[in-house]
Structures are given as structure tokens and as C-alpha cells.
Motif scaffolding. Structure first.
Motif, PDB file in Angstrom:
ATOM      1  N   ILE A 649      -7.548  -6.908  38.843  1.00 12.46           N
ATOM      2  CA  ILE A 649      -6.183  -7.081  39.357  1.00 12.46           C
ATOM      3  C   ILE A 649      -5.826  -8.564  39.410  1.00 12.46           C
ATOM      4  CG2 ILE A 649      -6.096  -4.928  40.667  1.00 12.46           C
ATOM      5  CD1 ILE A 649      -6.921  -6.430  43.131  1.00 12.46           C
ATOM      6  N   THR A 650      -6.203  -9.274  38.369  1.00 16.93           N
ATOM      7  CA  THR A 650      -5.836 -10.696  38.309  1.00 16.93           C
ATOM      8  C   THR A 650      -4.334 -10.895  38.128  1.00 16.93           C
ATOM      9  OG1 THR A 650      -6.305 -10.622  35.936  1.00 16.93           O
ATOM     10  CG2 THR A 650      -8.070 -11.403  37.395  1.00 16.93           C
ATOM     11  N   TRP A 651      -3.641  -9.836  37.658  1.00 15.93           N
ATOM     12  CA  TRP A 651      -2.192  -9.951  37.505  1.00 15.93           C
ATOM     13  C   TRP A 651      -1.498 -10.164  38.847  1.00 15.93           C
ATOM     14  CZ3 TRP A 651       0.475  -6.365  40.319  1.00 15.93           C
ATOM     15  CH2 TRP A 651      -0.232  -5.233  40.723  1.00 15.93           C
ATOM     16  N   PHE A 652      -2.174  -9.750  39.944  1.00 14.48           N
ATOM     17  CA  PHE A 652      -1.550  -9.921  41.244  1.00 14.48           C
ATOM     18  C   PHE A 652      -1.432 -11.405  41.607  1.00 14.48           C
ATOM     19  CE2 PHE A 652      -1.214  -9.700  45.877  1.00 14.48           C
ATOM     20  CZ  PHE A 652      -0.265  -8.711  46.009  1.00 14.48           C
ATOM     21  N   ALA A 653      -2.391 -12.221  41.131  1.00  9.13           N
ATOM     22  CA  ALA A 653      -2.298 -13.662  41.370  1.00  9.13           C
ATOM     23  C   ALA A 653      -1.070 -14.251  40.687  1.00  9.13           C
ATOM     24  CB  ALA A 653      -3.566 -14.344  40.869  1.00  9.13           C
ATOM     25  N   TRP A 654      -0.766 -13.755  39.474  1.00 11.81           N
ATOM     26  CA  TRP A 654       0.444 -14.216  38.785  1.00 11.81           C
ATOM     27  C   TRP A 654       1.707 -13.816  39.557  1.00 11.81           C
ATOM     28  CZ3 TRP A 654       4.746 -11.881  36.747  1.00 11.81           C
ATOM     29  CH2 TRP A 654       5.536 -12.668  35.897  1.00 11.81           C
ATOM     30  N   VAL A 655       1.707 -12.586  40.080  1.00 13.88           N
ATOM     31  CA  VAL A 655       2.854 -12.128  40.874  1.00 13.88           C
ATOM     32  C   VAL A 655       3.033 -12.985  42.113  1.00 13.88           C
ATOM     33  CG1 VAL A 655       3.756 -10.204  42.222  1.00 13.88           C
ATOM     34  CG2 VAL A 655       2.710  -9.766  40.003  1.00 13.88           C
ATOM     35  N   HIS A 656       1.924 -13.299  42.773  1.00 12.04           N
ATOM     36  CA  HIS A 656       2.008 -14.122  43.984  1.00 12.04           C
ATOM     37  C   HIS A 656       2.456 -15.538  43.660  1.00 12.04           C
ATOM     38  CE1 HIS A 656       0.435 -16.711  47.231  1.00 12.04           C
ATOM     39  NE2 HIS A 656       0.747 -15.686  48.015  1.00 12.04           N
ATOM     40  N   GLN A 657       2.042 -16.069  42.541  1.00  7.49           N
ATOM     41  CA  GLN A 657       2.376 -17.454  42.204  1.00  7.49           C
ATOM     42  C   GLN A 657       3.831 -17.607  41.793  1.00  7.49           C
ATOM     43  OE1 GLN A 657      -0.067 -19.060  39.097  1.00  7.49           O
ATOM     44  NE2 GLN A 657       0.943 -21.081  39.110  1.00  7.49           N
ATOM     45  N   TYR A 658       4.345 -16.681  40.983  1.00  7.82           N
ATOM     46  CA  TYR A 658       5.677 -16.856  40.426  1.00  7.82           C
ATOM     47  C   TYR A 658       6.771 -16.101  41.178  1.00  7.82           C
ATOM     48  CZ  TYR A 658       3.406 -19.027  36.421  1.00  7.82           C
ATOM     49  OH  TYR A 658       2.685 -19.866  35.614  1.00  7.82           O
ATOM     50  N   LEU A 659       6.395 -15.164  42.050  1.00  8.36           N
ATOM     51  CA  LEU A 659       7.411 -14.418  42.779  1.00  8.36           C
ATOM     52  C   LEU A 659       7.408 -14.710  44.271  1.00  8.36           C
ATOM     53  CD1 LEU A 659       7.277 -10.900  41.061  1.00  8.36           C
ATOM     54  CD2 LEU A 659       8.803 -12.817  40.592  1.00  8.36           C
ATOM     55  N   VAL A 660       6.223 -14.891  44.849  1.00  9.45           N
ATOM     56  CA  VAL A 660       6.149 -15.128  46.285  1.00  9.45           C
ATOM     57  C   VAL A 660       6.251 -16.613  46.608  1.00  9.45           C
ATOM     58  CG1 VAL A 660       4.750 -14.787  48.352  1.00  9.45           C
ATOM     59  CG2 VAL A 660       4.805 -13.021  46.594  1.00  9.45           C
ATOM     60  N   GLU A 661       5.466 -17.435  45.893  1.00 10.85           N
ATOM     61  CA  GLU A 661       5.473 -18.863  46.179  1.00 10.85           C
ATOM     62  C   GLU A 661       6.711 -19.569  45.627  1.00 10.85           C
ATOM     63  OE1 GLU A 661       1.927 -20.618  44.743  1.00 10.85           O
ATOM     64  OE2 GLU A 661       0.658 -19.740  46.285  1.00 10.85           O
ATOM     65  N   ASN A 662       7.332 -19.001  44.649  1.00  8.43           N
ATOM     66  CA  ASN A 662       8.506 -19.632  44.069  1.00  8.43           C
ATOM     67  C   ASN A 662       9.708 -19.484  45.010  1.00  8.43           C
ATOM     68  OD1 ASN A 662      10.245 -20.888  42.364  1.00  8.43           O
ATOM     69  ND2 ASN A 662      10.075 -19.403  40.689  1.00  8.43           N
ATOM     70  N   THR A 663      10.338 -20.596  45.314  1.00  4.98           N
ATOM     71  CA  THR A 663      11.489 -20.559  46.226  1.00  4.98           C
ATOM     72  C   THR A 663      12.734 -19.971  45.579  1.00  4.98           C
ATOM     73  OG1 THR A 663      12.045 -22.825  45.580  1.00  4.98           O
ATOM     74  CG2 THR A 663      10.646 -22.534  47.532  1.00  4.98           C
TER      75      THR A 663
END
Length: 721
Positions: A649-663
Motif C-alpha cells: 500500500i505504498t500508493w497511500f503515501a502518494w495520496v498523503h503527500q499530494y492530497l493531504v499535505e498539499n494546501t
């Protein structure tokens, strides 16, 4: 002759016609409708089976049948129709209500033997393929169950009737259903709006409490951290929130910063620690953060939905509603004595509200009176703003001179000083604003309530802003062994409890004493102060939203407070208050309440918690976010742990980086929310414009009728010449 025939056939021209002629006419129309819908074509029937036409000329020769025969023939023809056609025919027939009631009684009387036979037959014989119906009839406060069988398949009308009965039962099963109807009938929609608003706040707190209970509190109770033994319970903790409650599930400092289902965390020596991590680790810091965020997100969605619904309900005005209220508002399905009395009270109160609104709209003042009133309003606003600044200065001075004492009792007594001062100011200042409102002498009660709400709102916003600044700057009284988040949660708990104590005492004693004084002096009772009570609810709910991060069980405390307040306010309202001397309609007041709750207070609480999560450093000794730079950094650490435990589930890190951390996502969601609110506001304004255009069109239609009659008259005069 054609024009005269058309005018004579209008429903308003049937007033002078004989009753028998009208019944015969609709009997013939019913027979034609029945033949068209239920009978086969005439060519497919034998000569002996063709219908007789001997009863269809009753309108041409009224002497051939009496009124009772015509009525019985109409009832017979109505029985052959479907229920929807029967009800539509009874609605369109131009008869009086007494005559329609007589026809309905004959219809029910002719159908009752069939119903009694079915009820007698149903228990003794198997229904086979027949359908069993259950009818729940409300009688008083109980329910009577009726069961009967039918050898025919259920019709859509019957299923729709059962569905409507089920919906009515669900409506009566709502909490405080009869109590709210009683309050609305006796005191009007203005007082009822307060209790409906309290019910809405109770729903918001229940949703937040349910989320935090399911994902944070219960799991932490199942996996308790290793902490010191709690202090003995003395009862003083109910006021101060300290002692036994300090190391409990109530506050932030009790929760751990580990993975709950990881055996390594429960075994410090590492003997039971497996080689691989659990496949789905339950990280308590992340659950704590996401549960708080989810509760705020769902509350925001519910608030926006409530604002949109209240906007839709407040479309239009009361202009022209008085005639509709008089002639079309009575519910003839209400037959119980208690319900009829309650509906009478509600109906009379609504008429008073409409008349008072029209009277206030038609009142005008002279130029000198308007100048004098403007000077009085300016002086009243100067006094109100000066009192707000004085209250803010008093709160600041008390908070700066609070120091921790040497003993436990002295320390807890000092900690209660600031909540006592703030609650005392919130209780006394609205009475000053009421005196200013009496001095201003506003004609419209709606304007008077709006002014009082804005003044109370300004006071509470200034006090809450000052307290939030002190909490964020950590200039609070806190012991060395406690984390500052727990101290902020204890402060908010004390403010909530003190607000409830002062509100209850003010309701029970002040209104009771004031009622005794007014009854002896003026032979009347005090009125319910809507502005002050509503702002008290908004203030308490704001404290709850501010404290969700620091005290996860604070919504449960607020729910208990709201439940007790409902019964205290309801009892005091029934015993000590009278109906408003100037009744006014609160169709737009619910929209104002929800809007004030959403934008100044919920938005302010969201900004306060967002700044705490993104910018402030958490405590290093306790809490789920200990050892981190900010609370927001817990998301990154959890993503790293999740990647190590399950590489799939490494794709979840991408989701967190570009959707959650992105303002950008936060900015886009905020813009979308504002766009939705703006869209609803524009739609409501468009509906109001359409209503105004329809009113103009109705007025023009009346003028068109007069114009057409004049044209017809001129045409007939020209023909005669």
C-alpha cells in the motif's frame, strides 16, 4: 349566448342553483367516468347487459327524483370509483362542507358492513394468498392495532396509505414531539425556534461524540496506558475538572502515543515482540487526529445543510398569507379533544404573529420622532460598546493576576475565579442590553431581537477571542507535571460547567422572583428572552468545539447540559413566562441562528484548532503527540510505519503527500464550500423574486378579468346598435 353559458357554468355561479341539480350533475359526471374507466365498449356487451339510462336525465327534470334519492344515487356511483377518483370528485363538487360531510358519512356507512365482515372472517379462516393489513390508529398516547385480511392484491393507494401512516408514526416518535407542539401553540414560533435550535445542537454533539467514542475513547479504554493511580473522587471534580478527572479518558494527557494492537508496546522487554509488524496497525495519534478532523468535517456538512434548508424554508414573506391562514389552515383530520385544543392555540398564535407583523410594517413616524429615535439609538450603542470593552478589560485583568496557591483547595478555588467572572458577565450584561432596548422603543419585535442578538454576540466574541489568545500563548495556570493541553481542556470544562450553573440559577430564581414581582404589581408575567437564551446556547457550543481536541469527552458533557437545559427552560417557560406581548413570526429567525452558529463561532473554532495542529508544539511528557514538532507531523510518521508494515500500500503515501499535505486541496474545498453557500443564497433570492412576480401576475389576472368583461360589454353594445 355562448358567453353567457360559459359564465353561468363557472363554479362561483353555482351558489344560487338548487342542491339537487348540482348532485344530479355530478352523479351523471361520476357515472360517465365510471363507464369510461371500468366498463368494456358497448359493442362487446349483449343487449340485456347494456347499462340503463333511466337515471341519467335527473338534471333536466328535477321533479322525477327527490333530494335523498339523488344523494343516494351519487353515493352509489362514487362507491364504484377508485379511491383516488372518489376523493377527487368529492373535492371538485360545488357543495357545502355539511353536504360533503353527509355524503362521506353515507359512503363510510355503506362500506362498514364489508369491513366488519372482513374483520370477523380474518381470525377464523386462513388468509391463503390474501394480504394482511395492519392499521395503527393513535388514540391518546397509546396505539391501537387493527388487523384485517383482504382477498385482493394491495392497490397502490392502499400501500401509499400504509406508508403515510408509517411516516406519521415516525414523526410522532421524534424526541419532544408533543412538547414542541405545545410550546409552539402556546407561545408562538418565536419561542419555539429556541427549543428547535437546542434540539439541533444536541444532534451535532451526538454525531461528534459518536465518532470520538467509536475510534478513540473505546479503544483507549480497551488498551489503557500505564499511568499513575488516580486521585480519590471527592465530588469537587464535577466543578473544577481536576483531581480524579485529570488522569482519565476525559482529557488529552491520558491518551497514549503508541500502536494499540502492537505486542511490542505492551511488552517493554521485547520477549513477546514478533519479527514482523501487525498488518493493520492502529496508530492512536493518527486516530486521535483524524477522528477530531472527521467530527469537524461532518459537523461542517451538517451546518451547511441546515443553513441551506433554513434558507429554503424562509423563502417568501407573510404578505397575503393572512387570508390563506384563515380559510385554508385548519386540519380537519384532527379529531381528538386534546389535539383540537392544541391546534386552536397554535392557530390563534399564528394569526397574532401575522397581524403584529402587518401592524409594525404599516406604522410610520414623523421627522422629529425619527431624529429623536436616532439619537437614542446612537447613545444606546455607545453604552453597549463601552460595556463590551469594560468586560474585556475585566477578563484580561483577572486572568493576569491569577496565581497558583500552595494548597490544593486554594489552587482549585483560584482556578474557578475566571470562569465565575466570565459567566457572571455573560449573565448580567444581557439585562443591561434589555434596559437599553426598552429605552430605544423599537416598533418591530424582530428588529429588537436582532439588535439584542448582535450586542450579546459582540460581547461573547470579544471574550472568547481574548480567552483563545491566552490559551494559544500558554499564559494559563498549570502545574509542572501536567501537559498544557490538559490544562486547556480543564479550563474549557470549567467554563462549560459554570455556564450551565449560572444559566440554571438565572432561569430558576430570577424568572421566578421576577414573576412574583410582576404578578403582584402589574398582574402579568415576564416574557421569554429569545436573544439572550439563544446566545447562551451558541456560547456553550463554541466552548465545546474549542475543547474537542483537548477533551474528547466534552461533547458528552455538552449533551448532558443541553438535555438538562431543555427541561429546565421548558418548566420555567410554562410556570413563569407569558406569551409575547408583541407576537412575531420567526420564519427567518432559525436561519439567523444557524448562520451565526456557522460563521462566527464554528469558523473561529476551526481556525483555533487548525492553528494548534499546524503551528504549536505539543507537550513532551504526555499526550498522543509527545515528541513531535507539531501535531500535523504525526501523519508523516504514520505513513512511514504503514509502508514498513505493508509494502503493498505504498500508493497511500502518494495520496498523503499530494492530497493531504498539499494546501491546494484545503483551498479548493474551502472555495467549493463558499461557492455552494453562495449558490444557495442566490437560489433563495431568485425564488423570492419569482414569488414577487407571481404576486404581480395574480394582481394582473384580476385586472385582466375586469378588462375582458368590459370588452364583452362593449361588443354586446355594438351588436345591439
Amino acid at each position: 349566448s355562448t358567453s353567457l353559458h360559459i359564465l353561468a357554468s363557472m363554479p362561483s355561479r353555482t351558489i344560487g342553483r338548487s342542491l339537487g341539480a348540482i348532485i344530479s350533475q355530478y352523479c351523471n359526471r361520476t357515472a360517465r367516468l365510471r363507464r369510461q374507466s371500468s366498463r368494456p365498449p358497448l359493442q362487446q356487451l349483449s343487449r340485456t347487459a347494456r347499462p340503463s339510462l333511466r337515471h341519467y336525465d335527473l338534471d333536466t327534470d328535477p321533479s322525477r327524483a327527490t333530494l335523498e334519492e339523488k344523494r343516494s344515487l351519487l353515493v352509489k356511483e362514487l362507491l364504484s370509483l377508485s379511491p383516488s377518483q372518489r376523493s377527487h370528485m368529492l373535492l371538485t363538487v360545488p357543495l357545502s362542507l355539511t353536504e360533503k360531510r353527509t355524503i362521506r358519512q353515507q359512503l363510510s356507512r355503506q362500506r362498514s358492513p364489508l369491513t366488519q365482515h372482513a374483520q370477523h372472517w380474518a381470525p377464523s379462516s386462513p388468509c391463503g394468498w390474501s394480504i394482511v393489513y395492519i392499521s395503527l390508529v393513535s388514540q391518546g398516547r397509546g396505539l391501537q392495532c387493527r388487523l384485517w385480511c383482504s382477498s385482493q392484491a394491495p392497490t397502490p393507494q392502499g400501500c401509499r396509505g400504509l406508508w403515510y401512516r408509517f411516516l406519521s408514526l415516525l414523526r410522532t416518535a421524534q424526541p419532544w414531539h408533543y412538547t414542541l407542539k405545545q410550546i409552539g401553540g402556546r407561545f408562538g414560533s418565536s419561542v419555539l425556534s429556541y427549543f428547535l435550535f437546542l434540539k439541533t445542537l444536541l444532534m451535532f454533539n451526538f454525531v461528534s461524540f459518536l465518532i470520538l467514542l467509536a475510534f478513540v475513547v473505546v479503544l483507549q479504554a480497551v488498551y489503557p496506558p500505564s499511568s499513575d493511580s488516580p486521585s480519590p473522587f471527592t465530588g469537587l471534580e464535577l466543578l473544577t475538572g481536576m483531581g480524579y478527572f485529570t488522569h482519565s479518558l476525559l482529557y488529552y494527557g491520558y491518551y497514549s502515543n503508541v500502536t494499540l494492537n502492537d505486542p511490542c508496546t505492551s511488552d517493554p522487554k521485547g520477549s513477546a515482540c514478533p519479527l514482523t509488524a501487525p498488518p493493520f496497525p492502529y496508530n492512536m495519534p493518527l486516530a486521535y487526529l483524524f477522528s477530531t478532523g472527521a467530527s469537524f468535517l461532518i459537523t461542517c456538512v451538517l451546518l451547511v445543510y441546515s443553513v441551506s434548508c433554513s434558507f429554503w424554508e424562509s423563502v417568501g414573506s407573510s404578505v397575503g398569507v393572512l387570508a390563506v391562514k384563515v380559510f385554508c389552515s385548519w386540519d380537519f383530520r384532527v379529531i381528538q379533544r386534546r389535539s383540537v385544543k392544541l391546534q386552536c392555540e397554535n392557530f390563534c398564535t399564528q394569526l397574532k404573529e401575522l397581524l403584529a407583523e402587518q401592524r409594525s410594517r404599516s406604522h410610520s413616524r414623523s421627522l422629529c420622532q425619527r431624529l429623536r429615535h436616532g439619537i437614542v439609538v446612537l447613545l444606546a450603542w455607545a453604552l453597549a460598546l463601552g460595556s463590551v470593552l469594560g468586560c474585556a478589560l475585566a477578563v484580561h485583568l483577572f486572568s493576569q493576576h491569577m496565581h497558583v496557591g500552595s494548597g490544593r483547595w486554594q489552587q482549585e478555588a483560584i482556578l474557578l475565579v475566571l470562569p465565575l467572572v466570565v459567566s457572571l458577565l455573560n449573565t448580567l450584561m444581557p439585562h443591561l442590553y434589555n434596559l437599553l432596548a426598552m429605552w430605544e422603543k423599537q416598533d418591530s419585535p424582530v428588529t429588537q431581537v436582532y439588535v439584542a442578538i448582535f450586542r450579546n454576540l459582540l460581547l461573547k466574541m470579544v471574550v472568547l477571542s481574548l480567552l483563545c489568545f491566552q490559551w494559544l500563548s500558554r499564559s494559563i495556570v498549570c502545574s509542572a507535571e501536567e501537559c498544557w493541553e490538559t490544562c486547556v481542556g480543564q479550563d474549557l470544562y470549567r467554563f462549560v460547567v459554570m455556564d450551565f450553573v449560572f444559566t440554571s440559577l438565572d432561569t430558576l430564581f430570577r424568572e421566578w422572583v421576577w414573576r412574583l414581582i410582576l404578578e403582584k404589581r402589574l398582574r402579568q408575567r415576564p416574557e421569554f428572552d429569545i436573544a439572550r437564551n439563544v446566545l447562551e446556547l451558541i456560547y456553550g457550543q463554541s466552548l465545546t468545539w474549542l475543547g474537542i481536541l483537548f477533551a474528547p469527552l466534552l461533547p458528552a458533557v455538552q449533551m448532558l447540559k443541553l438535555l438538562l437545559l431543555f427541561y429546565i427552560k421548558k418548566t420555567s417557560l410554562m410556570w413563569n413566562c407569558q406569551s409575547p406581548s408583541k407576537p412575531w413570526q420567526a420564519s427567518h429567525m432559525s436561519t439567523i441562528f444557524i448562520t451565526l452558529l456557522c460563521f462566527p463561532f464554528f469558523l473561529g473554532a476551526t481556525v483555533f484548532l487548525s492553528y494548534t495542529i499546524w503551528s504549536l508544539q505539543p507537550s513532551e511528557t504526555c499526550g498522543p503527540f509527545r515528541g513531535l514538532e507539531t501535531i500535523y507531523k504525526s501523519g508523516k510518521s504514520w505513513v512511514l510505519v504503514l509502508e514498513k508494515s505493508n509494502p503493498n500500500i505504498t500508493w497511500f503515501a502518494w495520496v498523503h503527500q499530494y492530497l493531504v499535505e498539499n494546501t491546494f486541496l484545503l483551498f479548493f474545498s474551502s472555495v467549493a464550500l463558499l461557492a455552494v453557500i453562495y449558490f444557495y443564497i442566490q437560489v433563495v433570492r431568485g425564488q423570492q423574486r419569482v414569488i414577487c412576480l407571481l404576486r404581480e401576475q395574480i394582481a394582473k389576472v384580476r385586472e385582466d378579468k375586469m378588462f375582458l368583461m368590459q370588452k364583452l360589454h362593449s361588443v354586446y353594445e355594438q351588436r345591439e346598435r
